[in-house]
Structures are given as C-alpha cells and as structure tokens.
Motif scaffolding. Structure first.
Motif, PDB file in Angstrom:
ATOM      1  N   GLU A 276       0.680  -1.095   0.171  1.00 20.83           N
ATOM      2  CA  GLU A 276      -0.260   0.274   0.186  1.00 20.83           C
ATOM      3  C   GLU A 276       0.987   1.437   0.051  1.00 20.83           C
ATOM      4  O   GLU A 276       1.959   1.320   0.400  1.00 20.83           O
ATOM      5  N   SER A 277       0.011   2.608  -0.868  1.00 21.17           N
ATOM      6  CA  SER A 277       1.120   3.581  -0.741  1.00 21.17           C
ATOM      7  C   SER A 277       1.046   4.425   1.188  1.00 21.17           C
ATOM      8  O   SER A 277       0.760   3.768   2.170  1.00 21.17           O
ATOM      9  N   GLY A 278       1.694   5.889   0.858  1.00 24.95           N
ATOM     10  CA  GLY A 278       1.815   6.588   2.507  1.00 24.95           C
ATOM     11  C   GLY A 278       3.164   6.378   3.136  1.00 24.95           C
ATOM     12  O   GLY A 278       3.812   5.131   2.862  1.00 24.95           O
ATOM     13  N   LEU A 279       2.984   6.896   4.151  1.00 21.43           N
ATOM     14  CA  LEU A 279       4.078   7.143   4.533  1.00 21.43           C
ATOM     15  C   LEU A 279       4.322   5.628   5.553  1.00 21.43           C
ATOM     16  O   LEU A 279       4.586   5.513   6.910  1.00 21.43           O
ATOM     17  N   MET A 280       5.061   4.424   5.072  1.00 21.87           N
ATOM     18  CA  MET A 280       4.835   3.186   5.484  1.00 21.87           C
ATOM     19  C   MET A 280       6.138   3.250   5.660  1.00 21.87           C
ATOM     20  O   MET A 280       6.914   3.359   4.836  1.00 21.87           O
ATOM     21  N   LYS A 281       6.614   1.536   6.367  1.00 19.61           N
ATOM     22  CA  LYS A 281       8.054   1.185   6.097  1.00 19.61           C
ATOM     23  C   LYS A 281       8.273   1.039   4.791  1.00 19.61           C
ATOM     24  O   LYS A 281       6.995   0.246   3.912  1.00 19.61           O
ATOM     25  N   PRO A 282       9.142   1.481   4.218  1.00 20.70           N
ATOM     26  CA  PRO A 282       9.458   1.173   2.421  1.00 20.70           C
ATOM     27  C   PRO A 282       9.309  -1.010   2.048  1.00 20.70           C
ATOM     28  O   PRO A 282       9.818  -1.432   3.575  1.00 20.70           O
ATOM     29  N   GLU A 283       8.781  -1.354   1.538  1.00 21.17           N
ATOM     30  CA  GLU A 283       9.164  -2.552   1.219  1.00 21.17           C
ATOM     31  C   GLU A 283       9.952  -3.154   0.728  1.00 21.17           C
ATOM     32  O   GLU A 283      10.650  -2.250  -0.106  1.00 21.17           O
ATOM     33  N   VAL A 284      10.364  -4.264   1.594  1.00 22.74           N
ATOM     34  CA  VAL A 284      11.914  -5.291   0.620  1.00 22.74           C
ATOM     35  C   VAL A 284      11.583  -6.099   0.589  1.00 22.74           C
ATOM     36  O   VAL A 284      10.811  -7.318   1.190  1.00 22.74           O
TER      37      VAL A 284
ATOM     38  N   VAL B 266      14.018   9.756   1.875  1.00 14.38           N
ATOM     39  CA  VAL B 266      13.174   9.458   0.487  1.00 14.38           C
ATOM     40  C   VAL B 266      12.143   8.591   0.962  1.00 14.38           C
ATOM     41  O   VAL B 266      12.229   7.981   1.358  1.00 14.38           O
ATOM     42  N   THR B 267      10.968   9.890   0.672  1.00 14.57           N
ATOM     43  CA  THR B 267       9.579   9.127   1.686  1.00 14.57           C
ATOM     44  C   THR B 267       8.955   9.280   0.587  1.00 14.57           C
ATOM     45  O   THR B 267       8.030  10.460   1.043  1.00 14.57           O
ATOM     46  N   PRO B 268       8.264   8.755   0.410  1.00 14.94           N
ATOM     47  CA  PRO B 268       7.314   9.358  -0.685  1.00 14.94           C
ATOM     48  C   PRO B 268       5.982   9.330   0.126  1.00 14.94           C
ATOM     49  O   PRO B 268       5.496   8.443   0.787  1.00 14.94           O
ATOM     50  N   LYS B 269       4.776  10.554  -0.537  1.00 15.68           N
ATOM     51  CA  LYS B 269       4.188  11.303   1.020  1.00 15.68           C
ATOM     52  C   LYS B 269       2.730  10.403   0.273  1.00 15.68           C
ATOM     53  O   LYS B 269       1.757   9.658   0.973  1.00 15.68           O
ATOM     54  N   GLU B 270       2.773  10.096  -1.599  1.00 18.33           N
ATOM     55  CA  GLU B 270       0.943   9.395  -1.297  1.00 18.33           C
ATOM     56  C   GLU B 270       1.802   8.437  -2.176  1.00 18.33           C
ATOM     57  O   GLU B 270       1.609   7.612  -2.829  1.00 18.33           O
ATOM     58  N   GLY B 271       3.194   8.150  -1.927  1.00 18.38           N
ATOM     59  CA  GLY B 271       3.987   6.813  -3.309  1.00 18.38           C
ATOM     60  C   GLY B 271       3.894   5.604  -1.973  1.00 18.38           C
ATOM     61  O   GLY B 271       3.813   5.810  -1.383  1.00 18.38           O
ATOM     62  N   ILE B 272       4.871   4.481  -3.214  1.00 20.48           N
ATOM     63  CA  ILE B 272       5.433   3.064  -2.645  1.00 20.48           C
ATOM     64  C   ILE B 272       6.548   3.346  -3.100  1.00 20.48           C
ATOM     65  O   ILE B 272       7.255   3.454  -4.067  1.00 20.48           O
TER      66      ILE B 272
END
Ligand code: 6PG
Length: 251
Positions: free
Chosen positions: A3-11, A230-236
């Motif tokens: 999902e997008s948003g300020l979540m921890k990055p997908e690894v 680098v933490t995309p606001k509304e991105g993945i």
C-alpha cells in the motif's frame, strides 16, 4: 506491491545479481504497463552508477523488448554528472548506450540535463522546466513520476544527494545543481520535493559494502542518511536488494 503512504518501505530480497535484475525488470514492467493503461503515458527516472547496467541488459531481452509500450515512456535520469554524454561517467549516456538506443524510444521522450558539462546551474534550471512541462503534477502541482529508480552509495547518498551538501536542504526547487566537495565536482540532482512526489520509488542496492547502511536505514536508526529521507508522501517506496546488500538485515 505494498500500500502507498508513509509506511515502512517494502523490502524485496533477491539472491544473486541476475535475480535482482529479474525482480527489478518485472516491477518496472508492472508499473509502466499500469501507468500507460491509466494515463496513456509513463514517466520514469533512471538512476545512475553501475547497478542499473544489469537491469538495462535484462530489459532489452526479447520478452520485455517486444512487450512493453516503450514509445509511451518518458525517460529521465534522477541525477547526472557534469560530463559529456559520451563519457562513461554519464548516467544518461550509459542509459542511452545500454537501453534507450535498443528500444523504440522516440526522441521526444528522452530527457536529460543538456549542457550539464559546462553550466550546471543553467542545465538544472532547464531540466527542471522540461520536467514541469512534461510530467503531470499531483495534488500539490509537483510533477508526479510514475517511477523513480534510485541507487545508494556506501555513505548513504542517493541520486546526487550526498551527506553534508547543499541540495539536502533544498525545499523549493525540483532539480538543483549540487557541488560535492569530496568529488570536487558539480552534479545535477532531483530534490526531495520531486522524489517524494513519485507514485513509485524503487531503490536498487547491491553489494556487501552497502549492507551496514541498508540495515541502519531499514531497521531503524538510519535517518541521518540522505537515502532515508526519500519517503514518498502518496507513493510506494520499495527497496530491492541482492543477498550481499541484505546480509545484515535481521528480518
Ligand atoms: C550517481 C548516482 C548514485 C548511485 C549510487 C550507487 O550518479 O552516482 O546516481 O546515487 O546510484 O552511487 O552507485 P553504484 O550503482 O555504482 O553502486
């Protein structure tokens, strides 16, 4: 894809370098195909350095060469060295030689900071204008790339956002010239304002020499590194790693 948003990055932990290239190429194809279906065009920024070369070699194989909507992709670079395109140091020059010259890319869709080898300030301004004129804006009118590829150096830099340099504090410009003292060289780089507006950011990181910083950034204490901002606001935000770069991760 997460999902997008300020979540921890997908690894995504690939094994070998070729498995990493396969994973990255597959994600590229998925994102581009979706973008062209949704908006008729895709805007992609390629990263610099040596890691992308294996990905370019994977993308020009038959399966992707004959299936992706190459003529509907606007290619950019997320940073550039101030050298002639013919130089082995040129990020766009390498992309041109290894990827863009082998696909049906049309001239209008190839964008890079022209004149960067002579006047970094003017090249950054011109490049920023091309991006504003070509890449449609998001809700805050900041151009929203469908995909920005990034690499990371062992010092945690990304694009040409190096520790301790002026560009780290830039909050208005989208692209800026950035003098890097330890290289004694000017660079041109996307800023965080542009990077963090993207729909998708994919870090592609390979090599043991980056494993300690990868661990610090992905497992908690690495906010001091430029790549961590680098933490995309509304991105993945996705980090795709080979086994060596992922070797110190605990999860
Ligand atoms: C550049 C970059 C830079 C690069 C990293 C990783 O122009 O050098 O864009 O951010 O992505 O330094 O470089 P390697 O892939 O060569 O390790």
């Amino acid at each position: 894809m997460p999902e997008s948003g300020l979540m921890k990055p997908e690894v995504v932990r690939a094994g070998s370098a070729s498995e990493l290239a396969d994973s990255v190429a597959s994600s590229f194809a998925e994102i581009i195909t979706q973008a062209v279906e949704n908006r008729g065009v895709a805007s992609v920024a390629l990263s610099g350095g040596s890691t992308p070369k294996a990905i370019y070699n994977r993308l020009v194989r038959e399966d992707y060469l004959n299936s992706l909507p190459w003529d509907k992709i606007n290619f950019f670079v997320s940073d550039e060295r101030c050298v002639p395109l013919s130089s082995e140091e040129s990020n766009f020059g390498n992309a041109q030689r290894l990827l863009l010259s082998k696909i049906k890319a049309t001239p209008w869709c190839l964008h890079f900071p022209s004149g960067q080898e002579t006047d970094a300030v003017r090249a950054a301004q011109a490049y920023e204008k091309v991006i504003i004129d070509t890449v449609t804006g998001g809700s805050d009118a900041v151009p929203r790339f469908d995909l920005i590829f990034l690499g990371m150096g062992p010092d945690g830099h990304t694009a040409s956002l190096f520790p301790g340099t002026k560009a780290l504090d830039e909050s208005k410009r989208l692209v800026i010239e950035n003098f890097v003292p330890h290289l004694d060289a000017n660079r041109i780089t996307f800023t965080y304002r542009l990077l963090n507006a993207a729909r998708n950011v994919i870090f592609v990181v390979a090599g043991e020499d980056k494993s300690a910083v990868v661990k610090e950034i992905l497992e908690g204490s690495g906010e001091k590194y430029p790549a961590a901002r680098v933490t995309p606001k509304e991105g993945i935000n996705t980090w795709m790693l080979d086994a060596a770069a992922a070797s110190k991760l605990t999860t």
